[in-house]
Write a protein that holds these residues in place. Structure first.
Motif, PDB file in Angstrom:
ATOM      1  N   ALA A   2     -33.317 129.699  38.525  1.00 23.18           N
ATOM      2  CA  ALA A   2     -33.458 131.056  39.079  1.00 23.18           C
ATOM      3  C   ALA A   2     -32.143 131.820  38.983  1.00 23.18           C
ATOM      4  O   ALA A   2     -32.117 132.996  38.596  1.00 23.18           O
ATOM      5  CB  ALA A   2     -33.936 130.997  40.531  1.00 23.18           C
TER       6      ALA A   2
ATOM      7  N   GLU B 136     -21.513 127.954  41.546  1.00 28.32           N
ATOM      8  CA  GLU B 136     -22.328 126.731  41.657  1.00 28.32           C
ATOM      9  C   GLU B 136     -21.507 125.651  42.361  1.00 28.32           C
ATOM     10  O   GLU B 136     -20.381 125.374  41.974  1.00 28.32           O
ATOM     11  CB  GLU B 136     -22.731 126.256  40.250  1.00 28.32           C
ATOM     12  CG  GLU B 136     -23.241 124.832  40.159  1.00 28.32           C
ATOM     13  CD  GLU B 136     -24.465 124.557  41.015  1.00 28.32           C
ATOM     14  OE1 GLU B 136     -25.443 125.331  40.938  1.00 28.32           O
ATOM     15  OE2 GLU B 136     -24.431 123.565  41.791  1.00 28.32           O
ATOM     16  N   LYS B 137     -22.080 125.047  43.377  1.00 25.73           N
ATOM     17  CA  LYS B 137     -21.274 124.097  44.154  1.00 25.73           C
ATOM     18  C   LYS B 137     -21.097 122.727  43.495  1.00 25.73           C
ATOM     19  O   LYS B 137     -20.112 122.042  43.734  1.00 25.73           O
ATOM     20  CB  LYS B 137     -21.837 123.941  45.558  1.00 25.73           C
ATOM     21  CG  LYS B 137     -23.037 123.043  45.717  1.00 25.73           C
ATOM     22  CD  LYS B 137     -23.274 122.812  47.215  1.00 25.73           C
ATOM     23  CE  LYS B 137     -24.617 122.174  47.462  1.00 25.73           C
ATOM     24  NZ  LYS B 137     -24.933 122.081  48.879  1.00 25.73           N
TER      25      LYS B 137
ATOM     26  N   ASN C 275     -32.287 121.424  40.562  1.00 22.96           N
ATOM     27  CA  ASN C 275     -33.553 120.711  40.381  1.00 22.96           C
ATOM     28  C   ASN C 275     -34.227 121.101  39.067  1.00 22.96           C
ATOM     29  O   ASN C 275     -35.026 120.338  38.533  1.00 22.96           O
ATOM     30  CB  ASN C 275     -34.511 121.021  41.535  1.00 22.96           C
ATOM     31  CG  ASN C 275     -34.253 120.146  42.749  1.00 22.96           C
ATOM     32  OD1 ASN C 275     -33.515 119.174  42.670  1.00 22.96           O
ATOM     33  ND2 ASN C 275     -34.874 120.495  43.856  1.00 22.96           N
ATOM     34  N   THR C 276     -33.923 122.302  38.576  1.00 24.26           N
ATOM     35  CA  THR C 276     -34.537 122.730  37.317  1.00 24.26           C
ATOM     36  C   THR C 276     -34.151 121.776  36.192  1.00 24.26           C
ATOM     37  O   THR C 276     -34.975 121.408  35.347  1.00 24.26           O
ATOM     38  CB  THR C 276     -34.088 124.168  36.963  1.00 24.26           C
ATOM     39  OG1 THR C 276     -34.349 125.005  38.102  1.00 24.26           O
ATOM     40  CG2 THR C 276     -34.842 124.691  35.756  1.00 24.26           C
TER      41      THR C 276
ATOM     42  N   ALA D 228     -20.541 128.042  47.991  1.00 23.84           N
ATOM     43  CA  ALA D 228     -20.748 129.248  48.804  1.00 23.84           C
ATOM     44  C   ALA D 228     -21.001 128.831  50.237  1.00 23.84           C
ATOM     45  O   ALA D 228     -21.843 127.966  50.508  1.00 23.84           O
ATOM     46  CB  ALA D 228     -21.931 130.037  48.270  1.00 23.84           C
TER      47      ALA D 228
ATOM     48  N   ASP E 284     -28.574 125.551  51.832  1.00 24.87           N
ATOM     49  CA  ASP E 284     -27.416 126.391  52.206  1.00 24.87           C
ATOM     50  C   ASP E 284     -27.751 127.881  52.206  1.00 24.87           C
ATOM     51  O   ASP E 284     -27.336 128.630  53.092  1.00 24.87           O
ATOM     52  CB  ASP E 284     -26.242 126.184  51.229  1.00 24.87           C
ATOM     53  CG  ASP E 284     -25.829 124.733  51.090  1.00 24.87           C
ATOM     54  OD1 ASP E 284     -26.495 123.863  51.686  1.00 24.87           O
ATOM     55  OD2 ASP E 284     -24.850 124.474  50.380  1.00 24.87           O
TER      56      ASP E 284
ATOM     57  N   GLU F 181     -36.599 128.541  44.540  1.00 26.29           N
ATOM     58  CA  GLU F 181     -37.097 127.661  45.606  1.00 26.29           C
ATOM     59  C   GLU F 181     -36.554 128.056  46.978  1.00 26.29           C
ATOM     60  O   GLU F 181     -37.123 127.677  48.006  1.00 26.29           O
ATOM     61  CB  GLU F 181     -36.749 126.195  45.284  1.00 26.29           C
ATOM     62  CG  GLU F 181     -37.534 125.209  46.126  1.00 26.29           C
ATOM     63  CD  GLU F 181     -37.267 123.750  45.788  1.00 26.29           C
ATOM     64  OE1 GLU F 181     -36.680 123.472  44.721  1.00 26.29           O
ATOM     65  OE2 GLU F 181     -37.651 122.892  46.597  1.00 26.29           O
TER      66      GLU F 181
END
Ligand code: ADP
Length: 459
Positions: A15, A34-35, A42-43, A156, A222, A421
């Motif tokens: 997404a 991106e952490k 999951n993608t 984040a 999160d 999601e």
């Protein structure tokens, strides 16, 4: 460290990357944070099949389908708990999204479809290798081509506000604090909360530590927490989906079990009997498995089905490891295969004979299986031991059809968008297989476009 952009995206899963690309195409400077140390979420680890009514493979195969039929399947599959306006948007834009992935992002789709449980017709497109690696790989390449920075290991932690407006995100590396300012908006695309045991238990006490999860470790809700802190409403948090065919030892989703969806396989218990329709919804099959001896199911198929579906080719590494670990058995006779797991062989043979009868007559008299009725022939035979694991969290932030995050009064929070999601109300009580990739594509694009256009200001 201070960064200044038009749009900031939290999460480099499907997404998030799609939203970022679309924001860029609409003229915005955009950054993704991106952490984890790798993109994809999951993608990446999903099969990434894409439900699209009226798609090109359906046309080739002469299958009739429509946007309305997809809308109805999705509503029904979630027990009519979804927001019909959002599902309408999903259905109306599903095919366009798939074409965009294929033609613009260069995702390669195979020349076949899969039949996912709960759909009324075969409509799920299969990316190369039936793997999210193809989709994320191509999205990352496109992001690079467009000059979109993707910061990894950038966690984040908080949305930055000015008055009522979200204007940025505070993020942490192990040693630094970064403020990513987004003049036009912030898009939350941080995924669900399947790896957050406490959060799961809070919303559904049955989903405790005893149940394994298919999710990557970063999927901890999160974005939902950050959104709630600025007044966002949440919905459907108690609807947590398990996937029925997972590794009984570590919870990984077992793609070898896709023989069930791409071909024909039966699900039996230790007593050698079928107990559920193999193409029913994930929640129905999962629940049925938990009621069987040992809380496990055994998926059975023959060599012809393995060859036809090419599962051992597409998912070679997994397939070989399962054989090595004894979770999957391959044997020349049904007796031998059954013995490996202590399954009642005599009963299993009776079950197989009955199923072959149903296949011959084209009607499953016990469970009314909706497709994939093919008689089993000679060995070798295969049995895969499986158990349900946490897979998808249907609940999350409330959005409108423009991808704007809504507060508890139903008004958009200025500068805040979400997709994927992390959002709720699109899949109701139960997400149908291959609807997630459709969701992240359709709503990823919508949120990206509207964030770029700074929609709140225009309205
Ligand atoms: P979707 O299918 O909705 O795109 P994914 O699970 O594919 O969801 O991607 C979500 C991504 O967001 C994952 O890569 C995950 O590591 C990332 N993520 C989750 N929480 C944070 C956070 N606090 N900061 C940055 N990235 C995050």
């Amino acid at each position: 460290v201070e960064h200044k952009d038009d749009v900031v995206v939290i999460g480099a899963g499907g997404a998030g990357l799609i939203a970022a690309i679309e924001a860029k195409l609409n003229g915005a400077n955009v950054t993704v944070i991106e952490k984890m140390a790798f993109p994809g979420g999951n993608t990446l680890i999903s099969g990434a099949e894409y439900a699209a009514p009226e798609n090109w493979v359906q046309k080739k195969e002469g299958l009739k389908d429509s946007k309305d039929q997809f809308f109805n399947d999705t509503m029904k599959g979630g027990d009519n708990e979804s927001n019909p306006n959002l599902v309408r948007v999903l259905a109306d834009n599903a095919l366009d999204g798939a074409v965009w992935l294929k033609d613009y992002v260069n995702v390669v789709f195979e020349d076949r479809q899969m039949f996912f449980g709960g759909h009324s017709v075969k409509r799920s497109l299969v990316p190369n290798g039936a793997s999210g690696v193809e989709v994320i790989g191509k999205l990352m390449a496109k992001a690079k081509e467009l000059g979109i920075p993707v910061y990894l290991e950038m966690n984040a932690v908080e949305l930055i506000t000015e008055g009522n407006r979200v204007v940025g995100v505070k993020a942490l590396t192990p040693t630094e604090t970064h403020n990513f300012m987004g003049k036009n908006g912030v898009i939350i695309a941080s995924g669900g909360f399947g790896s957050n045991i406490e959060m799961r238990k809070k919303h559904d006490p049955r989903m405790d530590e005893k149940i394994l999860s298919t999710n990557t470790t970063g999927i901890t809700g999160d974005g939902i927490v950050m959104g709630e802190k600025v007044g966002a409403a949440t919905t459907d948090m108690e609807f947590i989906q398990t996937y029925p065919v997972c590794d009984p030892e570590n919870g990984a989703l077992l793609y070898t079990g896709d023989v069930r969806l791409a071909g024909s396989a039966i699900l039996v218990n230790k007593e050698g009997k079928r107990f559920v329709e193999e193409l029913d919804r994930r929640d129905v099959i999962s629940f049925a498995i938990t009621k069987q001896t040992g809380g496990v199911g055994y998926l059975f198929w023959d060599q012809a089905q393995l060859d036809k579906t090419e599962v051992a080719v597409h998912h070679k590494g997994e397939y070989e490891a399962l054989l090595r670990r004894g979770i999957l058995v391959k044997a020349d006779t049904i007796d031998e295969a059954a013995k490996h797991f202590g399954i009642d062989a005599k009963e299993l043979k009776t079950t197989v004979e009955k199923y072959n009868e149903y296949a011959k007559n084209g009607k499953d008299l016990e469970f009314n299986k909706r497709g994939g009725l093919v008689a089993f022939t000679e060995g070798p035979y295969y049995i895969l031991k499986n158990t349900p694991a946490i897979h998808h969290t249907m609940g999350g932030l409330v959005i409108d059809s423009k991808g704007r995050v809504l507060d508890k009064n139903g008004n958009p929070i200025e500068g805040l968008f979400a997709a994927g999601e992390v959002t709720g109300d699109i899949h109701g009580k139960n997400r149908l297989g291959s609807n997630a990739i459709t969701d992240i594509t359709v709503f990823g694009k919508i949120s990206g476009e509207n964030a770029a256009k700074n929609l709140q200001k225009v309205n």
